[in-house]
Enzyme design. Sequence first.
Site, PDB file in Angstrom:
ATOM      1  N   TRP A 290       0.832  -1.206   0.000  1.00 47.21           N
ATOM      2  CA  TRP A 290       0.000   0.000   0.000  1.00 47.21           C
ATOM      3  C   TRP A 290       0.865   1.253   0.000  1.00 47.21           C
ATOM      4  O   TRP A 290       1.301   1.720   1.052  1.00 47.21           O
ATOM      5  CB  TRP A 290      -0.919   0.007   1.226  1.00 47.21           C
ATOM      6  CG  TRP A 290      -1.870  -1.152   1.231  1.00 47.21           C
ATOM      7  CD1 TRP A 290      -3.038  -1.250   0.536  1.00 47.21           C
ATOM      8  CD2 TRP A 290      -1.737  -2.384   1.950  1.00 47.21           C
ATOM      9  NE1 TRP A 290      -3.639  -2.461   0.775  1.00 47.21           N
ATOM     10  CE2 TRP A 290      -2.866  -3.178   1.635  1.00 47.21           C
ATOM     11  CE3 TRP A 290      -0.779  -2.897   2.820  1.00 47.21           C
ATOM     12  CZ2 TRP A 290      -3.058  -4.449   2.169  1.00 47.21           C
ATOM     13  CZ3 TRP A 290      -0.969  -4.163   3.349  1.00 47.21           C
ATOM     14  CH2 TRP A 290      -2.102  -4.921   3.021  1.00 47.21           C
TER      15      TRP A 290
ATOM     16  N   HIS B 281      -6.737   1.653   2.433  1.00 45.71           N
ATOM     17  CA  HIS B 281      -7.793   0.674   2.219  1.00 45.71           C
ATOM     18  C   HIS B 281      -8.887   0.920   3.266  1.00 45.71           C
ATOM     19  O   HIS B 281      -8.705   1.753   4.169  1.00 45.71           O
ATOM     20  CB  HIS B 281      -7.259  -0.767   2.294  1.00 45.71           C
ATOM     21  CG  HIS B 281      -6.442  -1.075   3.523  1.00 45.71           C
ATOM     22  ND1 HIS B 281      -5.893  -2.311   3.760  1.00 45.71           N
ATOM     23  CD2 HIS B 281      -6.098  -0.315   4.594  1.00 45.71           C
ATOM     24  CE1 HIS B 281      -5.233  -2.300   4.897  1.00 45.71           C
ATOM     25  NE2 HIS B 281      -5.351  -1.110   5.436  1.00 45.71           N
TER      26      HIS B 281
ATOM     27  N   ARG C  40      -3.936   6.012  -2.742  1.00 48.39           N
ATOM     28  CA  ARG C  40      -2.620   5.399  -2.855  1.00 48.39           C
ATOM     29  C   ARG C  40      -1.676   6.288  -3.654  1.00 48.39           C
ATOM     30  O   ARG C  40      -2.074   6.886  -4.655  1.00 48.39           O
ATOM     31  CB  ARG C  40      -2.718   4.009  -3.493  1.00 48.39           C
ATOM     32  CG  ARG C  40      -3.477   3.087  -2.564  1.00 48.39           C
ATOM     33  CD  ARG C  40      -3.332   1.640  -2.862  1.00 48.39           C
ATOM     34  NE  ARG C  40      -4.283   0.903  -2.015  1.00 48.39           N
ATOM     35  CZ  ARG C  40      -4.628  -0.352  -2.194  1.00 48.39           C
ATOM     36  NH1 ARG C  40      -4.093  -1.025  -3.188  1.00 48.39           N
ATOM     37  NH2 ARG C  40      -5.493  -0.934  -1.389  1.00 48.39           N
TER      38      ARG C  40
ATOM     39  N   GLN D  23     -13.508   1.527  -2.207  1.00 46.59           N
ATOM     40  CA  GLN D  23     -13.587   0.129  -1.799  1.00 46.59           C
ATOM     41  C   GLN D  23     -14.872  -0.084  -1.007  1.00 46.59           C
ATOM     42  O   GLN D  23     -15.430   0.845  -0.435  1.00 46.59           O
ATOM     43  CB  GLN D  23     -12.398  -0.252  -0.893  1.00 46.59           C
ATOM     44  CG  GLN D  23     -11.071  -0.391  -1.618  1.00 46.59           C
ATOM     45  CD  GLN D  23      -9.981  -0.964  -0.728  1.00 46.59           C
ATOM     46  OE1 GLN D  23     -10.017  -0.829   0.490  1.00 46.59           O
ATOM     47  NE2 GLN D  23      -9.005  -1.610  -1.341  1.00 46.59           N
TER      48      GLN D  23
ATOM     49  N   VAL E  67      -5.490 -11.359   7.710  1.00 44.83           N
ATOM     50  CA  VAL E  67      -6.362 -12.545   7.601  1.00 44.83           C
ATOM     51  C   VAL E  67      -5.513 -13.812   7.539  1.00 44.83           C
ATOM     52  O   VAL E  67      -4.359 -13.780   7.132  1.00 44.83           O
ATOM     53  CB  VAL E  67      -7.286 -12.477   6.348  1.00 44.83           C
ATOM     54  CG1 VAL E  67      -8.389 -11.446   6.534  1.00 44.83           C
ATOM     55  CG2 VAL E  67      -6.475 -12.202   5.094  1.00 44.83           C
TER      56      VAL E  67
ATOM     57  N   ALA F  30     -13.447 -11.387   6.681  1.00 47.47           N
ATOM     58  CA  ALA F  30     -13.394 -10.017   6.156  1.00 47.47           C
ATOM     59  C   ALA F  30     -13.126 -10.090   4.664  1.00 47.47           C
ATOM     60  O   ALA F  30     -12.552 -11.063   4.173  1.00 47.47           O
ATOM     61  CB  ALA F  30     -12.299  -9.223   6.855  1.00 47.47           C
TER      62      ALA F  30
HETATM   63  N1  PHE Z   1      -7.608  -4.336   2.392  1.00 45.01           N
HETATM   64  C1  PHE Z   1      -7.207  -5.220   1.341  1.00 45.01           C
HETATM   65  C2  PHE Z   1      -6.687  -4.400   0.160  1.00 45.01           C
HETATM   66  O1  PHE Z   1      -6.918  -3.221   0.107  1.00 45.01           O
HETATM   67  C3  PHE Z   1      -8.366  -6.098   0.894  1.00 45.01           C
HETATM   68  C4  PHE Z   1      -8.803  -7.069   1.944  1.00 45.01           C
HETATM   69  C5  PHE Z   1      -9.766  -6.713   2.859  1.00 45.01           C
HETATM   70  C6  PHE Z   1      -8.249  -8.341   2.009  1.00 45.01           C
HETATM   71  C7  PHE Z   1     -10.195  -7.610   3.826  1.00 45.01           C
HETATM   72  C8  PHE Z   1      -8.646  -9.234   2.969  1.00 45.01           C
HETATM   73  C9  PHE Z   1      -9.597  -8.889   3.862  1.00 45.01           C
HETATM   74  O2  PHE Z   1      -6.012  -4.902  -0.696  1.00 45.01           O
END
Ligand code: PHE
Length: 346
Positions: free
Chosen positions: A156, A177, A203, A217, A260, A314
Amino acid sequence: MLRRIEEAKTRAEDDLRAVADLKKIEAWRIAHLGKKSAVMEALRGLPALSLEERKQAGARANEVKTLLEEAYRQKLESLKEAELAAAIASESLDVTLPGHPFALGRLHPTTQAVAEVCQVFAAMGFEVVEGPEVESEYYNFEALNIPRDHPARDMWATLWVDQSIAQSDQRVLLRTHTSPMQIRTMEERRPPVRAVFPGKVYRYEATDATHEWMFHQVEGLAIDTGITMADLKGTLYEFARRLFGADRKARFRCDYFPFVEPGVEMAIDCFACKGAGCRLCKGSGWIEILGAGMVHPEVLRRMGCDPETHSGFAFGMGVERIPMLRYGVEDIRHFYSNDFRFLRKF
Ligand code: PHE
């Protein structure tokens, strides 16, 4: 002297007849009734005359002065009236004319897509929660299992907020995100929790056809006792079918996100070629639409949940991708370059 007064009177009257507007009448007043006017000069010259002359000339000069003043007043009045009449005539309103048609407003394609995604999840019992775009390093990274020197931060590219205006010791950034909302939400709620978090993310990236420095998102989170990977798959599968069509197939593959475990990437079979392979899916038959996974035990603890008793899933998806895929928009930058010819198509 008398002759001079009569001449001045005639000249003044002639001039006054020629005056046609309010600007010129002021010049007339100064010329014919002002301090340097012939009439006023005659009045000032009276003491130099003999008594007899002075009587006659004085009386006449005063008479002429009064006459001119009255003529001035009348002319001024009539000019004002004429001006008003002209204004009324030119500004007259014809209430029978047809009105100007108003251009009908419309929702931005991204707004429509965000709403649609949220509706699908709302119908499945998720609440919709929004959160801040200016975030602290803690929520955007640390609480999500991404410490300062973690290599995953490279995933990121971050826009940092100038610390001198940040008003806190925490480093401040534009969220990269919507995942920080997982933590924020769990600070205010106790399980069972089911929520989606739509919003803008930022970003620090060079833009190209598939990258913007700002995009949207929709994040999702479910926390309860006994939530399994099967719930994640079932929920996202149902989402894909409702959004992209009832005959959609979904494919989950391993992916890595620090918050995760396990982490997955979900793809759906291409709705353009039904999996045969085309330009849209770049010949693969599959289109990747989101990242997801089971909430990491470390993150669960941050949320104040015991990983022994609680679990959750998630997911996070990029929203602009949806209209891009659906309508074959080949460049994400179209969405934010304010070209009405593009925007009005949606
Ligand atoms: N936050 C991650 C992204 O921006 C996406 C994501 C969200 C992945 C929740 C797993 C669980 O790439």
